[in-house]
Design a protein around this motif. Structure first.
Motif, PDB file in Angstrom:
ATOM      1  N   ALA B  40       0.833  -1.201   0.000  1.00 28.90           N
ATOM      2  CA  ALA B  40       0.000   0.000   0.000  1.00 28.90           C
ATOM      3  C   ALA B  40       0.869   1.253   0.000  1.00 28.90           C
ATOM      4  O   ALA B  40       0.555   2.236  -0.678  1.00 28.90           O
ATOM      5  N   PHE B  41       1.978   1.219   0.750  1.00 30.75           N
ATOM      6  CA  PHE B  41       2.893   2.365   0.738  1.00 30.75           C
ATOM      7  C   PHE B  41       3.466   2.578  -0.654  1.00 30.75           C
ATOM      8  O   PHE B  41       3.628   3.718  -1.102  1.00 30.75           O
ATOM      9  N   LEU B  42       3.768   1.479  -1.345  1.00 29.62           N
ATOM     10  CA  LEU B  42       4.310   1.609  -2.699  1.00 29.62           C
ATOM     11  C   LEU B  42       3.282   2.254  -3.626  1.00 29.62           C
ATOM     12  O   LEU B  42       3.627   3.117  -4.445  1.00 29.62           O
ATOM     13  N   VAL B  43       2.009   1.852  -3.486  1.00 31.54           N
ATOM     14  CA  VAL B  43       0.966   2.443  -4.327  1.00 31.54           C
ATOM     15  C   VAL B  43       0.751   3.908  -3.972  1.00 31.54           C
ATOM     16  O   VAL B  43       0.483   4.735  -4.838  1.00 31.54           O
ATOM     17  N   LEU B  44       0.920   4.239  -2.673  1.00 34.16           N
ATOM     18  CA  LEU B  44       0.729   5.625  -2.225  1.00 34.16           C
ATOM     19  C   LEU B  44       1.955   6.481  -2.489  1.00 34.16           C
ATOM     20  O   LEU B  44       2.071   7.560  -1.928  1.00 34.16           O
ATOM     21  N   LYS B  45       2.893   6.017  -3.283  1.00 32.62           N
ATOM     22  CA  LYS B  45       4.072   6.787  -3.696  1.00 32.62           C
ATOM     23  C   LYS B  45       4.975   7.128  -2.516  1.00 32.62           C
ATOM     24  O   LYS B  45       5.355   8.263  -2.302  1.00 32.62           O
ATOM     25  N   ALA B  46       5.261   6.106  -1.681  1.00 25.53           N
ATOM     26  CA  ALA B  46       6.196   6.307  -0.574  1.00 25.53           C
ATOM     27  C   ALA B  46       7.222   5.182  -0.598  1.00 25.53           C
ATOM     28  O   ALA B  46       7.136   4.256   0.209  1.00 25.53           O
ATOM     29  N   PRO B  47       8.173   5.191  -1.513  1.00 31.51           N
ATOM     30  CA  PRO B  47       9.085   4.042  -1.646  1.00 31.51           C
ATOM     31  C   PRO B  47       9.976   3.816  -0.438  1.00 31.51           C
ATOM     32  O   PRO B  47      10.232   2.664  -0.067  1.00 31.51           O
ATOM     33  N   ASP B  48      10.413   4.906   0.237  1.00 34.76           N
ATOM     34  CA  ASP B  48      11.249   4.729   1.437  1.00 34.76           C
ATOM     35  C   ASP B  48      10.501   3.954   2.504  1.00 34.76           C
ATOM     36  O   ASP B  48      11.032   3.036   3.132  1.00 34.76           O
ATOM     37  N   LEU B  49       9.218   4.340   2.687  1.00 35.54           N
ATOM     38  CA  LEU B  49       8.415   3.667   3.700  1.00 35.54           C
ATOM     39  C   LEU B  49       8.204   2.215   3.348  1.00 35.54           C
ATOM     40  O   LEU B  49       8.209   1.355   4.230  1.00 35.54           O
ATOM     41  N   ALA B  50       8.014   1.908   2.059  1.00 35.01           N
ATOM     42  CA  ALA B  50       7.770   0.526   1.658  1.00 35.01           C
ATOM     43  C   ALA B  50       8.971  -0.351   2.006  1.00 35.01           C
ATOM     44  O   ALA B  50       8.815  -1.441   2.562  1.00 35.01           O
ATOM     45  N   ILE B  51      10.178   0.158   1.725  1.00 29.48           N
ATOM     46  CA  ILE B  51      11.383  -0.630   2.026  1.00 29.48           C
ATOM     47  C   ILE B  51      11.514  -0.834   3.531  1.00 29.48           C
ATOM     48  O   ILE B  51      11.729  -1.948   4.029  1.00 29.48           O
ATOM     49  N   THR B  52      11.347   0.270   4.303  1.00 30.98           N
ATOM     50  CA  THR B  52      11.489   0.155   5.755  1.00 30.98           C
ATOM     51  C   THR B  52      10.452  -0.790   6.336  1.00 30.98           C
ATOM     52  O   THR B  52      10.763  -1.613   7.202  1.00 30.98           O
ATOM     53  N   GLN B  53       9.214  -0.684   5.854  1.00 30.55           N
ATOM     54  CA  GLN B  53       8.149  -1.538   6.382  1.00 30.55           C
ATOM     55  C   GLN B  53       8.438  -3.007   6.101  1.00 30.55           C
ATOM     56  O   GLN B  53       8.204  -3.870   6.946  1.00 30.55           O
ATOM     57  N   LEU B  54       8.988  -3.300   4.925  1.00 33.23           N
ATOM     58  CA  LEU B  54       9.313  -4.692   4.578  1.00 33.23           C
ATOM     59  C   LEU B  54      10.330  -5.260   5.565  1.00 33.23           C
ATOM     60  O   LEU B  54      10.132  -6.332   6.145  1.00 33.23           O
TER      61      LEU B  54
END
Lengths: 112, 172
Positions: B40-54
């Motif tokens: 969802a973070f990736l779709v919401l245009k937040a790539p940094d958050l997507a990596i950290t969340q993973l």
């Protein structure tokens, strides 16, 4: 608006889990779900339709970027969430060693 | 559209994680919710958050599995379920009431108020020299927040070490 409502539903599931369940691991899981919902809500508030990631490029101006401030705050919050989860799990493991159960109604040595 | 589908997936995963009896399955279901959040973070245009969340999700899963494995747990059915259910529903109802009043004040989805962020984006490169605006905010504009975060992280690690340590100090 549907996105906000789904996010609220996620938070309510976590709240139900925290308040209703009696197993400590279930309570930790509920706290995790609530944390996910709050992080997601922050990023949802900052989203702009058709926006792009807040990384500078040639044709990037203010009007076509999503809001970077919620993303910066949530980046902090995610890492703190990991530390807090580790702390709660450590306490739960200690309680299991002491009492032999995860049931919160059996852990009542400190109850008056 | 794909954002709604991912959110629905997360809600279903959360319901399964709450309702399933087996603890290990419950932990794995909550891991699915976390990976959905990363998407969802990736779709919401937040790539940094997507990596950290993973990364954080995988670590969180390992910690939780360490807590649940090899522990047989009797299921608890008795107790004051009526009182508990009523209190829970009361809390959720009051939360939803406050959320309704708050949602009336919020801007619509997809139209954020970027009063502060506008100046950060406009002057970020000139003032900090970072092309990634999120990095320039956490490391420069709001550096004290990050310092506080590091303090909280350090305190939590000290707490974990103090709780987990097997042998205490021996008094003389």
């Amino acid at each position: 608006m549907t996105e906000y409502i789904l996010c609220l539903a996620l938070f309510c599931i976590g709240l139900y889990c925290v308040l209703r369940k009696r197993n400590i691991i279930k309570i930790i899981i509920g706290l995790g779900i609530m944390e996910y919902a709050v992080n997601l809500f922050f990023v949802l508030v900052g989203y702009k339709t058709g926006g792009r990631a807040p990384i500078l490029a040639k044709d990037q101006v203010v009007s076509n970027m999503v809001d970077p401030i919620p993303q910066a705050l949530v980046l902090t919050s995610i890492v703190i969430g990991l530390a807090v989860t580790a702390l709660i799990v450590a306490i739960a493991i200690r309680l299991f060693e002491r009492y032999g159960t995860f049931d919160i109604t059996k852990i009542r040595r400190l109850k008056g | 559209m794909e954002l709604k589908l991912i959110l629905l997936f997360m809600v279903f995963g959360a319901v399964i994680a709450v309702k399933i009896e087996d603890l290990l399955s419950s932990v794995i279901a909550v891991g699915a919710v976390g990976l959905g959040l990363s998407m969802a973070f990736l779709v919401l245009k937040a790539p940094d958050l997507a990596i950290t969340q993973l990364v954080v999700e995988i670590l969180c899963l390992i910690i939780l599995i360490r807590a649940t494995i090899n522990k047989d747990l009797p299921l608890i059915k008795d107790g004051r379920w009526f009182f508990n259910t009523v209190a829970t529903l009361l809390f959720i109802a009051s939360f939803l009431m406050f959320a309704y009043f708050a949602l009336l004040e919020l801007p619509d989805f997809g139209k954020p108020i970027m009063r502060v962020a506008g100046s950060y984006i406009a002057n970020g490169l000139a003032k900090t020299g970072a092309a990634n605006i999120v990095a320039s905010i956490i490391l420069d504009f709001r550096g004290y927040d990050t310092l506080g975060e590091a303090t909280v992280l350090f305190t939590a690690v000290i707490g974990v070490l103090a709780i987990i340590r097997k042998v205490g100090r021996i008094k003389k």
